[in-house]
Scaffold this motif. Structure first.
Motif, PDB file in Angstrom:
ATOM      1  N   HIS A 229       0.816  -1.222   0.000  1.00 32.89           N
ATOM      2  CA  HIS A 229       0.000   0.000   0.000  1.00 32.89           C
ATOM      3  C   HIS A 229       0.854   1.279   0.000  1.00 32.89           C
ATOM      4  O   HIS A 229       0.473   2.280  -0.576  1.00 32.89           O
ATOM      5  CB  HIS A 229      -0.976   0.002   1.180  1.00 32.89           C
ATOM      6  N   ASP A 230       2.005   1.246   0.643  1.00 35.05           N
ATOM      7  CA  ASP A 230       2.848   2.446   0.739  1.00 35.05           C
ATOM      8  C   ASP A 230       4.011   2.444  -0.244  1.00 35.05           C
ATOM      9  O   ASP A 230       4.993   3.149  -0.036  1.00 35.05           O
ATOM     10  CB  ASP A 230       3.405   2.569   2.170  1.00 35.05           C
TER      11      ASP A 230
ATOM     12  N   LYS B   9       5.854   5.498  -1.279  1.00 37.82           N
ATOM     13  CA  LYS B   9       6.798   6.192  -0.389  1.00 37.82           C
ATOM     14  C   LYS B   9       8.240   6.033  -0.842  1.00 37.82           C
ATOM     15  O   LYS B   9       9.118   6.777  -0.395  1.00 37.82           O
ATOM     16  CB  LYS B   9       6.665   5.663   1.040  1.00 37.82           C
TER      17      LYS B   9
ATOM     18  N   HIS C 190       2.103   9.981  -2.089  1.00 35.32           N
ATOM     19  CA  HIS C 190       2.503   8.566  -2.169  1.00 35.32           C
ATOM     20  C   HIS C 190       1.402   7.604  -2.628  1.00 35.32           C
ATOM     21  O   HIS C 190       1.704   6.639  -3.318  1.00 35.32           O
ATOM     22  CB  HIS C 190       3.183   8.093  -0.861  1.00 35.32           C
TER      23      HIS C 190
ATOM     24  N   HIS D   9      -5.909   4.185  -0.128  1.00 29.69           N
ATOM     25  CA  HIS D   9      -5.848   3.717   1.267  1.00 29.69           C
ATOM     26  C   HIS D   9      -5.875   4.866   2.282  1.00 29.69           C
ATOM     27  O   HIS D   9      -5.938   4.633   3.481  1.00 29.69           O
ATOM     28  CB  HIS D   9      -4.634   2.804   1.498  1.00 29.69           C
ATOM     29  N   HIS D  10      -5.833   6.135   1.801  1.00 31.91           N
ATOM     30  CA  HIS D  10      -5.997   7.257   2.732  1.00 31.91           C
ATOM     31  C   HIS D  10      -7.325   7.978   2.547  1.00 31.91           C
ATOM     32  O   HIS D  10      -7.531   9.061   3.070  1.00 31.91           O
ATOM     33  CB  HIS D  10      -4.819   8.242   2.594  1.00 31.91           C
TER      34      HIS D  10
ATOM     35  N   ASP E 224      -3.998  -0.100   8.092  1.00 35.27           N
ATOM     36  CA  ASP E 224      -2.966   0.935   8.137  1.00 35.27           C
ATOM     37  C   ASP E 224      -3.137   1.792   9.400  1.00 35.27           C
ATOM     38  O   ASP E 224      -2.191   2.016  10.169  1.00 35.27           O
ATOM     39  CB  ASP E 224      -3.113   1.799   6.873  1.00 35.27           C
TER      40      ASP E 224
HETATM   41 FE   LIG Z   1       0.088   5.431   3.325  1.00 30.58          FE
END
Ligand SMILES: [Fe+2]
Ligand SMILES: [Fe+2]
Lengths: 107, 429
Positions: free
Chosen positions: B243-244, B247, B272, B297-298, B326
């Motif tokens: 998911h990240d 980044k 990201h 996801h945010h 998360d």
């Molecule tokens: Fe994230």
């Protein structure tokens, strides 16, 4: 002396050193191989004359012929005599045609 | 003449029976045994056998034997010259007495003679040797006639086809097995790659070491608590692991800032999810929409999330799962500016934000999974492994979970009333 056994479902009896096995209709199926094993067992335990009784046998098909040939072969290897009894005419004809009568006595 | 036609009728009866036996899909061994009986019985043949040819071992291995005695070889090897000759000969009986020139008959001469074998029939099907018949003398003692040889060919063809079909089936099964293994290999390669990526992402962020891996595990728990199938649960885990991934392009100093970052830095960090989407989009992910999970996801149910401010139904379900996993990891992990919060607090937070940030059904599934572990219903220790034994076994968590779950999903109005009354804050909304 007569002993009777019902090991195979077909009745079988021993009269002195002659063993009698009733072929019934087993001879039309693969399960008829059991009769062959039984014959072999008796010959190997000293039976010198094996009688196969066909009183209850209507038709013998190819599988049956093959099984009987197996019995004949085992008997001849061990020096035992094979007798076929109460065989119907049609079946006698078939046995003659395929040469089984060259190896057995028909009573 | 009458005897001749009787013989024919008898033999054709056997041939018909053989055809039936082979199409009956019985046990293969039994079919072959019956076939040998039928051939012997059709023509009054004293002894014989049926063998299957192994292409790899170059040998004929006996499948059924009658009257050949214990000393007859059960496996007979062929040299390439034999193979070539048999292929040229095709499915036609060979008189063993007249075939002494071939190496095969020279090598096994003594065995064949001892048992008085007379005919050898290579079972050639579609230009391939699949087996052979060995036939002894006839009970009449006469030689085989040409019509008998024809019957033997016809029966041999049936048996050859049966062996060939059996070989094909075995090959298909082997291929299926190979494919399955290859798929498993690819699957584990994919997983290893995903995990390697997760580790790479986590490396960048020294304060949240192991974050991606944990989010993967929590997502997996949520999916399995929802009753998803194995593949889908695996997909949810992958979505969590990755998911990240965006980044990776964010500057290390922003990710690792030991203070609350400023607006500019925050804007940079907030890219990201979209960057992650760009990275993951070209890759085929077999079980779930991993790129969408990364991108959203945010997002929050109430529309106050980023990057697109989507509302509840606009957010992909997998992104909601990853969002919960998360956030849960963020709350339960020490951060440079914040110690992790006690479990009871976290449970409160999840309840409070259900319907605002989190999908309520996901919160109840997740907390339900946690309760199952604490009550011993689930013995996998999934939470204990991720959060530590001490954290999970703090006093009163199970009770708290029971209460919260009851409140979030009352089974009847009365349980709702009872639950609320027990803490003395009875209110009707
Ligand atoms: Fe994230
Ligand atoms: Fe994250």
């Amino acid at each position: 002396m007569i002993t009777t056994s019902t090991t195979l479902g077909e009745s079988s009896e021993s009269v002195s050193d002659r063993s009698v096995i009733f072929a019934d209709n087993y001879l039309n199926k693969l399960s008829g191989e059991k009769i062959e094993h039984e014959c072999r067992r008796r010959i190997e335990t000293g039976c010198r004359e094996l009688e196969l009784n066909f009183a209850n046998t209507e038709i013998v098909n190819s599988i049956g012929i093959s099984i009987l040939l197996g019995v004949i072969d085992t008997a001849s290897n061990k020096g035992a005599r094979v007798v076929f009894s109460e065989v119907n005419d049609e079946t006698v004809e078939l046995f003659e045609m395929l040469g089984l009568t060259n190896h057995v006595v028909i009573e | 003449m009458a005897e001749h036609s009787n013989k024919l009728i008898h033999a054709f009866g056997a041939l018909a029976e053989l055809g039936q036996e082979i199409t009956n899909k019985n046990n293969f061994q039994e079919t072959i045994r019956t076939s040998l009986h039928l051939i012997s019985g059709a023509l009054g043949i004293m002894r014989g056998s049926v063998a299957r040819y192994s292409r790899f071992g170059h040998e004929l291995n006996m499948l059924a034997v009658r009257g050949l005695g214990d000393d007859f070889p059960l496996s007979l090897s062929l040299c390439s010259e034999d193979e070539r000759q048999f292929l040229t000969n095709g499915l036609n009986p060979i008189e063993i007495a007249h075939a002494k020139a071939l190496p095969f008959f020279q090598v096994y001469d003594a065995s064949f003679e001892r048992r008085n074998l007379q005919l050898f029939l290579p079972l050639v099907v579609r230009d391939e040797i699949v087996g052979a018949l060995f036939l002894g003398e006839k009970a009449t003692g006469e030689a085989y006639t040409s019509y008998e040889k024809e019957i033997i060919c016809a029966m041999g063809q049936h048996i050859g086809v049966a062996i060939s079909q059996r070989n094909l089936m075995a090959e298909i099964e082997r291929h299926a097995e190979q494919n399955r293994k290859m798929f498993d290999d690819m699957r584990s390669t994919y997983h290893d790659t995903v995990k390697a990526f997760a580790a790479a992402i986590d490396c960048k962020d020294k304060y949240t070491e192991g974050h991606s891996v944990r989010v993967g595990r929590f997502s997996e728990i949520i999916a399995s608590e929802l009753g998803w199938g194995g593949d889908e649960v695996e997909g949810a885990a992958v979505a969590g692991y990755l998911h990240d991934v965006g980044k990776l392009t964010v500057e290390r100093k922003i990710i690792n800032a030991p203070y609350r970052i400023n607006a500019k830095e925050s804007a940079e960090l907030n890219k990201h999810p979209s960057v992650g989407f760009e990275i993951l989009q070209p890759i085929h992910h077999p079980f779930t929409d991993v790129p969408l999970a990364a991108k959203y996801h945010h997002e929050r149910l109430d529309g106050r999330g980023y990057p697109d401010g989507l509302f509840d139904r606009e957010i992909p379900f997998i992104a909601k799962i990853v969002n919960l996993a998360d956030s849960f990891d963020a709350m339960t992990t020490d951060r440079p500016y914040k110690a992790r919060r006690p479990a009871k607090d976290v449970i409160d937070d999840l309840q409070r934000n259900a319907g605002k940030q989190f999908a309520p059904e996901l919160v109840t599934s997740f907390l339900g999974g946690m309760l199952k572990e604490l009550s011993g219903e689930n013995r996998d220790k999934r939470f204990r492994r991720l959060l530590g034994r001490e954290y999970m076994e703090a006093e009163g968590i199970a009770e708290k979970l029971r209460y919260t779950l009851n409140e979030m999903a009352p089974t009847t109005p009365m349980t709702y009333v009872a639950a609320a009354a027990s803490v003395g804050e009875f209110q009707i909304h």
